[in-house]
Design an enzyme around this catalytic site. Structure first.
Site, PDB file in Angstrom:
ATOM      1  N   HIS A  78      -8.401  -4.803 -37.545  1.00  0.00           N
ATOM      2  CA  HIS A  78      -7.330  -5.599 -37.739  1.00  0.00           C
ATOM      3  C   HIS A  78      -7.640  -7.321 -37.760  1.00  0.00           C
ATOM      4  O   HIS A  78      -8.588  -7.564 -37.482  1.00  0.00           O
ATOM      5  CB  HIS A  78      -6.122  -5.545 -37.029  1.00  0.00           C
ATOM      6  CG  HIS A  78      -6.524  -6.000 -35.507  1.00  0.00           C
ATOM      7  ND1 HIS A  78      -6.904  -4.906 -34.677  1.00  0.00           N
ATOM      8  CD2 HIS A  78      -6.845  -6.931 -34.850  1.00  0.00           C
ATOM      9  CE1 HIS A  78      -6.938  -5.630 -33.425  1.00  0.00           C
ATOM     10  NE2 HIS A  78      -7.073  -6.821 -33.537  1.00  0.00           N
ATOM     11  N   GLU A 102     -10.852 -14.204 -48.631  1.00  0.00           N
ATOM     12  CA  GLU A 102     -11.087 -14.201 -50.149  1.00  0.00           C
ATOM     13  C   GLU A 102     -10.624 -12.715 -50.416  1.00  0.00           C
ATOM     14  O   GLU A 102     -11.290 -11.791 -50.104  1.00  0.00           O
ATOM     15  CB  GLU A 102     -12.631 -14.355 -50.098  1.00  0.00           C
ATOM     16  CG  GLU A 102     -12.979 -14.171 -51.710  1.00  0.00           C
ATOM     17  CD  GLU A 102     -14.551 -14.488 -51.730  1.00  0.00           C
ATOM     18  OE1 GLU A 102     -15.030 -14.931 -50.939  1.00  0.00           O
ATOM     19  OE2 GLU A 102     -15.132 -14.077 -52.775  1.00  0.00           O
TER      20      GLU A 102
HETATM   21  C1  LIG Z   1      -7.554  -8.450 -27.472  1.00  0.00           C
HETATM   22  C2  LIG Z   1      -6.382  -7.965 -28.567  1.00  0.00           C
HETATM   23  O1  LIG Z   1      -6.662  -8.767 -29.595  1.00  0.00           O
HETATM   24  C3  LIG Z   1      -6.632  -6.595 -29.119  1.00  0.00           C
HETATM   25  O2  LIG Z   1      -6.814  -6.461 -30.324  1.00  0.00           O
HETATM   26  S1  LIG Z   1      -6.471  -5.310 -28.120  1.00  0.00           S
HETATM   27  C4  LIG Z   1      -5.208  -4.414 -28.917  1.00  0.00           C
HETATM   28  C5  LIG Z   1      -5.270  -3.071 -28.611  1.00  0.00           C
HETATM   29  N1  LIG Z   1      -6.589  -2.414 -29.110  1.00  0.00           N
HETATM   30  C6  LIG Z   1      -7.052  -1.314 -28.997  1.00  0.00           C
HETATM   31  O3  LIG Z   1      -6.398  -0.315 -28.130  1.00  0.00           O
HETATM   32  C7  LIG Z   1      -8.317  -0.846 -29.413  1.00  0.00           C
HETATM   33  C8  LIG Z   1      -8.846   0.697 -28.917  1.00  0.00           C
HETATM   34  C9  LIG Z   1      -8.011   1.512 -29.952  1.00  0.00           C
HETATM   35  N2  LIG Z   1      -8.527   2.895 -29.953  1.00  0.00           N
HETATM   36  C10 LIG Z   1      -8.526   1.185 -31.410  1.00  0.00           C
HETATM   37  O4  LIG Z   1      -9.597   1.649 -31.718  1.00  0.00           O
HETATM   38  O5  LIG Z   1      -7.662   0.473 -32.165  1.00  0.00           O
HETATM   39  C11 LIG Z   1      -4.176  -2.308 -29.304  1.00  0.00           C
HETATM   40  O6  LIG Z   1      -4.115  -1.808 -30.165  1.00  0.00           O
HETATM   41  N3  LIG Z   1      -3.285  -1.886 -28.328  1.00  0.00           N
HETATM   42  C12 LIG Z   1      -1.913  -1.393 -28.906  1.00  0.00           C
HETATM   43  C13 LIG Z   1      -0.890  -1.851 -28.119  1.00  0.00           C
HETATM   44  O7  LIG Z   1       0.262  -1.499 -28.377  1.00  0.00           O
HETATM   45  O8  LIG Z   1      -1.027  -2.710 -27.235  1.00  0.00           O
HETATM   46 ZN   LIG Z   2      -7.048  -7.732 -31.634  1.00  0.00          ZN
END
Ligand SMILES: C[C@@H](O)C(=O)SC[C@H](NC(=O)CC[C@H](N)C(=O)O)C(=O)NCC(=O)O
Ligand SMILES: [Zn+2]
Length: 286
Positions: free
Chosen positions: A166, A148
């Protein structure tokens, strides 16, 4: 490599396509900013539902264990696919929508429909309050989790802050989706490839206001809008909140597994709540 520590005896990702679940992703962050953001959910009457559910659980000998203390229900759960069907049949709750503010409604609608394949479900103008809503998603509101959008007259920019992480969209071919988004002038902030510490092919893009969308490569799903990632300042506090608030209605949010990425200082705690939508939200410390 990420360590998956299931909270359950068996895999918790239901392979039954008829089951649709709503899961949560809360990230840990030192941010003090507030996300311009809320999640809407529909819940039935708690009292009768809670009593009925705990009686059913005792009869069915499910792996759920709900000990009712007075009117408060506390549960330690071990969800398995075997009993997840019972859970789905009994629980009529679901996440309805996520609301956030954008600076130009038509610009965002164009991006979500042309680049992300969503449909514009309806628009709602409230001139006396000087705002317009637009509802978009991958299915009708009476069965799908939807977005929404809110446009406040005359406000063309917002500070998203660090607390919002995200949205996750499941696509069958991340590289192909990224090429389409690039061709339409969309912004790709992380090229397709396996997620750091894992195997799932992901990519990150930004919508016209800078809200991040993660594209996750998955098989066909009735609910591509599959994830909301929020960052929180205290993971245990957030887990406690979501369990207490939802678990009070028995069959509520479940903490399903943790995914520890020490090399990335990242914990992922997906909450799992029944619902007709398949989106997810997992706890990730910043
Ligand atoms: C499980 C999948 O849907 C994810 O969102 S994990 C993706 C990953 N997340 C993080 O690293 C979270 C910690 C970071 N410090 C934050 O706060 O965003 C991510 O973004 N990975 C980056 C990549 O290039 O893989
Ligand atoms: Zn994710």
């Amino acid at each position: 490599m990420a360590r998956i520590m299931p909270m359950t005896a068996s895999s918790i990702r239901p392979s039954l396509s008829s089951l649709r679940f709503c899961r949560f992703c809360v990230s840990h962050s030192s941010s003090r900013k507030f996300a311009s953001f809320h999640l809407g959910t529909a819940v039935p009457q708690m009292q009768s539902f809670g009593i009925k559910a705990s009686k059913l659980l005792r009869e069915k000998g499910s792996n759920f264990s709900i000990g009712a203390v007075g009117s408060m229900a506390h549960a330690s759960t071990a969800t398995t696919q075997e009993n997840v069907l019972d859970w789905v049949k009994q629980d009529k709750r679901r996440m309805l929508h996520v609301v956030y503010r954008v600076g130009d409604l038509d610009r965002t609608i164009k991006f979500y429909t042309e680049c992300l394949g969503m449909k514009l479900l309806r628009k709602r103008d409230v001139p006396e309050e000087r705002y317009t809503n637009a509802f978009l998603g991958y299915g009708p509101e009476d069965s799908h989790f939807v977005i929404e959008l809110t446009y406040n007259y005359g406000i063309d920019k917002y500070d998203i802050g660090l607390a919002f992480g995200h949205f996750g969209i499941a696509v069958e071919d991340v590289a192909k989706s990224v090429e389409l988004i690039k061709a339409k002038g969309g912004k790709v902030t992380r090229e397709p490839g396996p997620v750091k510490g894992g195997n799932t092919v992901i990519a990150f893009i930004e919508d016209p206001d800078g809200y991040k969308f993660e594209l996750l490569e998955r098989g066909p799903t009735p609910e591509p809008l599959c994830q909301v990632m929020l960052r929180v300042g205290d993971l245990d506090r957030a887990i406690n909140f979501y369990q207490k608030i939802f678990i009070l209605q028995a069959y509520g949010m479940e903490l399903l597994r943790t995914r520890d990425n020490p090399e990335y200082k990242c914990f992922l705690h997906p909450f799992f709540s029944r619902g007709s939508s398949g989106n997810s939200l997992s706890a990730l410390p910043g």
